[in-house]
Design a protein around this motif. Structure first.
Motif, mmCIF file in Angstrom:
data_model
loop_
_atom_site.group_PDB
_atom_site.id
_atom_site.type_symbol
_atom_site.label_atom_id
_atom_site.label_comp_id
_atom_site.label_asym_id
_atom_site.label_seq_id
_atom_site.Cartn_x
_atom_site.Cartn_y
_atom_site.Cartn_z
ATOM 1 N N THR A 117 0.817 -1.220 0.000
ATOM 2 C CA THR A 117 0.000 0.000 0.000
ATOM 3 C C THR A 117 0.850 1.269 0.000
ATOM 4 O OG1 THR A 117 -0.194 -0.207 2.408
ATOM 5 C CG2 THR A 117 -2.013 -1.047 1.084
ATOM 6 N N GLY A 118 2.169 1.128 -0.040
ATOM 7 C CA GLY A 118 3.043 2.295 -0.146
ATOM 8 C C GLY A 118 3.357 2.968 1.174
ATOM 9 N N LYS A 119 3.076 2.296 2.296
ATOM 10 C CA LYS A 119 3.288 2.913 3.609
ATOM 11 C C LYS A 119 4.734 3.386 3.781
ATOM 12 C CE LYS A 119 2.371 -0.805 5.918
ATOM 13 N NZ LYS A 119 2.270 -1.737 4.777
ATOM 14 N N THR A 120 5.654 2.462 3.597
ATOM 15 C CA THR A 120 7.064 2.777 3.814
ATOM 16 C C THR A 120 7.633 3.574 2.649
ATOM 17 O OG1 THR A 120 7.294 0.730 5.071
ATOM 18 C CG2 THR A 120 9.327 1.782 4.316
ATOM 19 N N TYR A 121 7.254 3.222 1.452
ATOM 20 C CA TYR A 121 7.811 3.850 0.250
ATOM 21 C C TYR A 121 7.487 5.344 0.211
ATOM 22 C CZ TYR A 121 9.742 3.532 -4.459
ATOM 23 O OH TYR A 121 10.536 3.655 -5.572
ATOM 24 N N LEU A 122 6.227 5.691 0.464
ATOM 25 C CA LEU A 122 5.836 7.099 0.448
ATOM 26 C C LEU A 122 6.472 7.855 1.605
ATOM 27 C CD1 LEU A 122 2.071 6.764 -0.538
ATOM 28 C CD2 LEU A 122 3.914 7.693 -1.957
ATOM 29 N N ALA A 123 6.565 7.204 2.775
ATOM 30 C CA ALA A 123 7.220 7.847 3.923
ATOM 31 C C ALA A 123 8.684 8.129 3.595
ATOM 32 C CB ALA A 123 7.104 6.963 5.156
ATOM 33 N N MET A 124 9.333 7.180 2.929
ATOM 34 C CA MET A 124 10.728 7.367 2.542
ATOM 35 C C MET A 124 10.861 8.532 1.560
ATOM 36 S SD MET A 124 13.677 5.677 3.067
ATOM 37 C CE MET A 124 13.444 3.901 3.103
ATOM 38 N N ALA A 125 9.959 8.620 0.599
ATOM 39 C CA ALA A 125 9.996 9.726 -0.367
ATOM 40 C C ALA A 125 9.807 11.062 0.334
ATOM 41 C CB ALA A 125 8.919 9.515 -1.433
ATOM 42 N N MET A 126 8.894 11.103 1.300
ATOM 43 C CA MET A 126 8.672 12.342 2.057
ATOM 44 C C MET A 126 9.914 12.710 2.867
ATOM 45 S SD MET A 126 5.623 13.583 1.470
ATOM 46 C CE MET A 126 5.149 14.555 2.908
ATOM 47 N N ALA A 127 10.597 11.707 3.410
ATOM 48 C CA ALA A 127 11.807 11.966 4.191
ATOM 49 C C ALA A 127 12.902 12.567 3.311
ATOM 50 C CB ALA A 127 12.292 10.671 4.836
ATOM 51 N N ILE A 128 13.098 11.992 2.136
ATOM 52 C CA ILE A 128 14.150 12.486 1.238
ATOM 53 C C ILE A 128 13.800 13.875 0.731
ATOM 54 C CG2 ILE A 128 15.308 12.080 -0.968
ATOM 55 C CD1 ILE A 128 14.985 9.058 -0.353
ATOM 56 N N LEU B 132 14.656 -1.376 3.560
ATOM 57 C CA LEU B 132 14.860 0.068 3.669
ATOM 58 C C LEU B 132 15.959 0.521 2.707
ATOM 59 C CD1 LEU B 132 14.632 0.481 7.547
ATOM 60 C CD2 LEU B 132 12.838 0.843 5.848
ATOM 61 N N PHE B 133 17.033 -0.273 2.598
ATOM 62 C CA PHE B 133 18.093 0.048 1.641
ATOM 63 C C PHE B 133 17.547 0.027 0.212
ATOM 64 C CE2 PHE B 133 20.947 -1.477 5.106
ATOM 65 C CZ PHE B 133 21.786 -0.367 5.183
ATOM 66 N N ASP B 134 16.705 -0.948 -0.098
ATOM 67 C CA ASP B 134 16.144 -1.057 -1.451
ATOM 68 C C ASP B 134 15.349 0.188 -1.814
ATOM 69 O OD1 ASP B 134 17.294 -3.544 -1.703
ATOM 70 O OD2 ASP B 134 15.455 -4.651 -1.249
ATOM 71 N N ALA B 135 14.538 0.667 -0.878
ATOM 72 C CA ALA B 135 13.749 1.878 -1.132
ATOM 73 C C ALA B 135 14.666 3.086 -1.311
ATOM 74 C CB ALA B 135 12.766 2.114 0.009
ATOM 75 N N LEU B 136 15.707 3.168 -0.494
ATOM 76 C CA LEU B 136 16.665 4.273 -0.626
ATOM 77 C C LEU B 136 17.285 4.302 -2.017
ATOM 78 C CD1 LEU B 136 18.871 4.524 2.603
ATOM 79 C CD2 LEU B 136 17.464 6.321 1.575
ATOM 80 N N HIS B 137 17.700 3.138 -2.499
ATOM 81 C CA HIS B 137 18.367 3.074 -3.796
ATOM 82 C C HIS B 137 17.419 3.419 -4.939
ATOM 83 C CE1 HIS B 137 21.555 0.254 -1.879
ATOM 84 N NE2 HIS B 137 21.923 1.512 -1.812
ATOM 85 N N ASP B 138 16.131 3.274 -4.720
ATOM 86 C CA ASP B 138 15.149 3.667 -5.737
ATOM 87 C C ASP B 138 15.061 5.184 -5.870
ATOM 88 O OD1 ASP B 138 14.438 1.198 -6.573
ATOM 89 O OD2 ASP B 138 12.445 1.181 -5.670
#
Length: 326
Positions: A137-148, A190-196
């Motif tokens: 559902t994008g919980k972590t992915y969207l949070a990571m994008a907002m953080a960056i 978490l590393f995978d999302a960062l590298h995206d």
């Protein structure tokens, strides 16, 4: 029967609206079978009942706004736009699909459902946000994008990403390698999302300088985290004591996002999940938001949403007392 003529502005290429090989148009026709849609040049004619034609006209207007914002329309985006307009109250696809959070290497990260946009808005408007829902559902992915994005616009000085290494537990010492190598499998998502989202050669430099920190939850104890965007992933695997410990690490100028799926608890020996009870404890506190994402917000393979719904229906029908485990 109603007849509505829609004239598409010259600035909007028809292929961007109806899709290559008319793919978008076919998706729309399948969703509105009672409306006859005729496309000639830059004009679209709708013939059908007043309500259906009006709803379809609204859809085309929303899709044109999305295109004007510089975003491409895919079949998936069109399908989601149709679903949004069916919601009560109506969600406006243009507001959801035009919100760009982060761009990298020509790829833009944005919410794809109305619930995801509410989640992103909650992160913007609150100091602490809980995103609860099933996988995909994008919980972590969207949070990571907002953080960056927050790091790039200098709202924070660093990003801290953490998750409990529950599966390791007391067995961590028996695993080969250094401590970093032992905990790496639990932090790999978490590393995978960062590298995206960040150039792969930039990530090590940011981590070495401490601008980005990825660590197990146990490493948060005793710290005060100022001017940071902090994400706790897989929070369903925290105990109530760990959840309290994490939340009280909040420092000045920081944001926290806590994500998890309460149907995927891996805590041993029947321990209670801190994520399960935290809403009952904190629900009335200002500046803390709770967002529930559902199977309708799954943005991975379409089958994942169907799988989640099937399991939910099974749980409800059989009154299961224990959560489904991975």
């Amino acid at each position: 029967m109603e007849r509505i003529l829609i004239t598409i502005p010259i600035a909007i290429p028809m292929v961007a609206l109806i899709g290559p090989h008319d793919d978008n148009l076919r998706t729309i026709e399948a969703a509105f079978p009672s409306v006859n849609i005729t496309v000639r040049g830059n004009e679209i004619t709708l013939r059908g009942t007043h309500l259906d034609c009006t709803n379809l006209e609204n859809l085309f207007n929303e899709l044109m706004v999305v295109i004007r914002s510089g975003n491409n329309l895919s079949v998936d985006a069109v399908s989601r736009a149709i679903t949004m307009l069916e919601n009560i109250p109506i969600d406006h696809p243009a507001e959801v699909l035009s919100l760009n959070i982060l761009s990298n290497r020509g790829r833009t990260i944005r919410p794809k459902t109305a619930n995801q946009k509410r989640y992103v808005d909650a992160i913007t408007d609150h100091t602490i946000t809980f995103g609860i829902g099933p996988a995909g559902t994008g919980k972590t992915y969207l949070a990571m994008a907002m953080a960056i994005a927050a790091l790039q616009n200098k709202s924070v000085n660093r990003i801290i990403l953490t998750r409990p290494a529950v599966e390791a537990g007391e067995h961590l010492g028996f695993l080969p390698g250094t401590l970093s190598e032992k905990i790496d499998p639990y932090l790999r998502p978490l590393f995978d999302a960062l590298h995206d989202m960040i150039d792969i050669e930039t990530v090590p430099r940011l981590m070495q300088s401490g601008v980005i920190e990825v660590a197990p939850l146990a490493y948060m104890r005793g710290r005060s985290l100022n001017d940071a965007f902090i994400i706790l992933d897989e929070a369903q695997n925290t105990t109530p004591e760990q959840m309290k410990m994490f939340l009280t690490r909040l420092g000045f100028g920081s944001k926290m996002v806590i994500t998890g799926d309460i149907t995927q608890i891996d805590l041993p020996n029947g321990q209670h999940s801190g994520l399960r009870i935290v809403r009952d404890i904190l629900d009335d506190i200002d500046d803390i938001a709770f967002l529930e994402l559902t199977a309708d917000d799954v943005v991975r393979h379409r089958l994942i949403g169907d799988i989640v719904k099937a399991y939910d229906a099974f749980d409800e029908a059989h009154h299961m007392l224990r959560p489904i485990r991975k």
